[in-house]
Design an enzyme around this catalytic site. Structure first.
Site, PDB file in Angstrom:
ATOM      1  N   ASP A  13      36.506  54.015 -30.606  1.00  0.00           N
ATOM      2  CA  ASP A  13      37.160  52.796 -29.964  1.00  0.00           C
ATOM      3  C   ASP A  13      36.914  52.810 -28.408  1.00  0.00           C
ATOM      4  O   ASP A  13      37.749  52.033 -27.696  1.00  0.00           O
ATOM      5  CB  ASP A  13      38.085  52.331 -30.735  1.00  0.00           C
ATOM      6  N   HIS A  41      31.446  47.971 -32.637  1.00  0.00           N
ATOM      7  CA  HIS A  41      31.386  47.882 -31.365  1.00  0.00           C
ATOM      8  C   HIS A  41      31.529  46.478 -30.928  1.00  0.00           C
ATOM      9  O   HIS A  41      30.798  45.569 -31.273  1.00  0.00           O
ATOM     10  CB  HIS A  41      29.823  48.161 -31.138  1.00  0.00           C
TER      11      HIS A  41
END
Length: 429
Positions: A13, A41
């Site tokens: 992340d 993503h």
């Protein structure tokens, strides 16, 4: 022509999607080489947010050929759902290429993942429940189902029978679940075959030929260094190699092809799921980072655990991956803090560690050693150069750079595509 690998330097992340999108204008191919739909993503373009779980981020650029390579595990249902979602928003996905050697996630892999995690009780690993681990386990046990198997009904039936021979016994006898029908599973997987056929190729040959022809290839890592099955915080890791070596084996290219390794790190640290996290904050600062950074997992929807920047972890990522340049994201989230601690080492009992402890027991018990840096109060999202940042923000970046032993070349100052500062041109090709 040499290739570039993009790697997460923390627990995932970090903003790899934005980094890939930044580089997309200079590249011809973007390659996903590990993992499956167990990570998300997020890319924001013109105010529109795109969240991708399986498809490479480069698919949002019409000039890029997106490739799903052999190291990826593919849920075909998720694949076509993502394609349909992007098509409905005007994104062309016709260039997508998929390796014939990638492995297939079947519904029974997801079932095994979920019931096994529940069975572990307090020892749960915090998996996403997407069937990633069981699919990789089948791959290692040599009973996996590959994409190429979808195009031969008799072979596919044999593969399903081989994979289910032990799983059905476990589902019925251990978990009190019903067995999975081989015929039903065969029909289910065959339903995707013809739709996938035009996308399938020998992606190793494709990519090596592209490199020979001078094409620019970016390898986009899923998850991150600290989730790597060999080098991460084991056993609280993913089931694939999310470090630079995973790109070599997961895409079928030689190491001499690689010219640059770009690491992506947040200006603070986050983690989803169980496992050690030395700088984790359980106070108002942790809550502040979570809210300011909108720290919610793109795949799981779970709130991310938040903490201060861990220099030991990032320096470890530099070493493991041979990172040459960093993209530092979300510097803007720290705006408004009077002081910003950074972790420069750990204390475990009477011992001090400046490098990553090899013992996971030591890592679990690590107490961070902090140095405080002054914060800044002004909005930095419109800063266009490093020199235009407030001196405290520049000092923070320079302190991190010294700590992680690699230069910070790009700085993210906000969620939009244009909220970046190019400190050093990456010159990736």
């Amino acid at each position: 022509m040499p290739a570039t690998i993009l790697i997460g330097a923390q627990w995932g992340d970090e903003g790899k999607g934005k980094a890939t999108d930044l580089l997309a204008k200079d590249i011809d191919y973007v390659v996903k080489f590990n993992g499956g739909n167990n990570a998300g993503h997020t890319v924001v373009i013109g105010g529109d947010k795109y969240v991708l779980h399986l498809l490479p981020s480069g698919i949002l650029n019409e000039n890029v050929v997106p490739v799903i390579a052999n190291g990826v595990v593919i849920n075909p249902e998720v694949l076509f759902d993502e394609i349909a979602t992007l098509n409905s928003r005007g994104v062309n996905t016709d260039k997508l290429v998929i390796s014939a050697n990638a492995h297939i996630i079947a519904p029974f892999h997801r079932t095994i993942d979920l019931v096994t995690e529940r069975f572990l009780g307090k020892r749960q690993l915090g998996t996403t429940g997407r069937g990633i681990g069981p699919t990789y386990a089948d791959k290692i046990n040599r009973i996996g189902i590959r994409v190429q198997d979808l195009f031969d009904k008799s072979v596919l039936r044999q593969k399903i029978e081989g994979s289910l021979s032990n799983k059905n016994h476990m589902l019925v006898k251990v978990f009190n679940r019903r067995s999975v029908s081989v015929t039903e599973m065969l029909d289910y997987l065959l339903s995707f075959a013809e739709r996938m056929r035009p996308m399938i190729a020998d992606t190793s040959l494709l990519l090596n030929n592209a490199l020979d022809c001078g094409k620019h290839v970016l390898f986009e890592g899923g998850q991150a260094t600290m989730l790597d099955v060999d080098h991460g915080s084991y056993p609280f890791v993913t089931s694939s190699n999310a470090t630079v070596g995973g790109a070599i084996t997961g895409a079928g290219i030689g190491p001499t092809r690689v010219n640059k390794v770009i690491g992506v790190a947040k200006s603070y640290t986050t983690r989803v799921g169980a496992g050690p996290f030395p700088t984790e904050l359980h106070d108002e600062y942790g809550e502040w980072l979570q809210k300011r950074g909108y720290e919610v997992g793109a795949t799981t929807g779970r709130k991310r655990r938040c903490g201060w920047f861990d220099g030991v972890v990032a320096r470890y990522a530099t070493r493991i991956n041979g990172i040459t340049d960093y993209v530092l994201t979300k510097l803007d989230v720290l705006t408004g803090l009077d002081r910003i601690p950074i972790c420069v080492g750990y204390k475990v009992g009477d011992s001090v560690f400046r490098e990553m402890p090899v013992s996971q027991s030591d890592f679990h018990h690590a107490v961070p050693i902090y140095e405080d840096l002054p914060g800044w109060q002004c909005n930095i999202s419109e800063c266009e150069s490093f020199d235009s940042l407030p001196p405290e923000a520049r000092g923070y970046v320079l302190a991190l750079e010294d700590l992680i032993k690699a230069r910070i070349s790009v700085i993210g100052t906000g969620p939009e595509r244009e909220n970046i500062i190019i400190r050093h041109p990456l010159g990736i090709f």
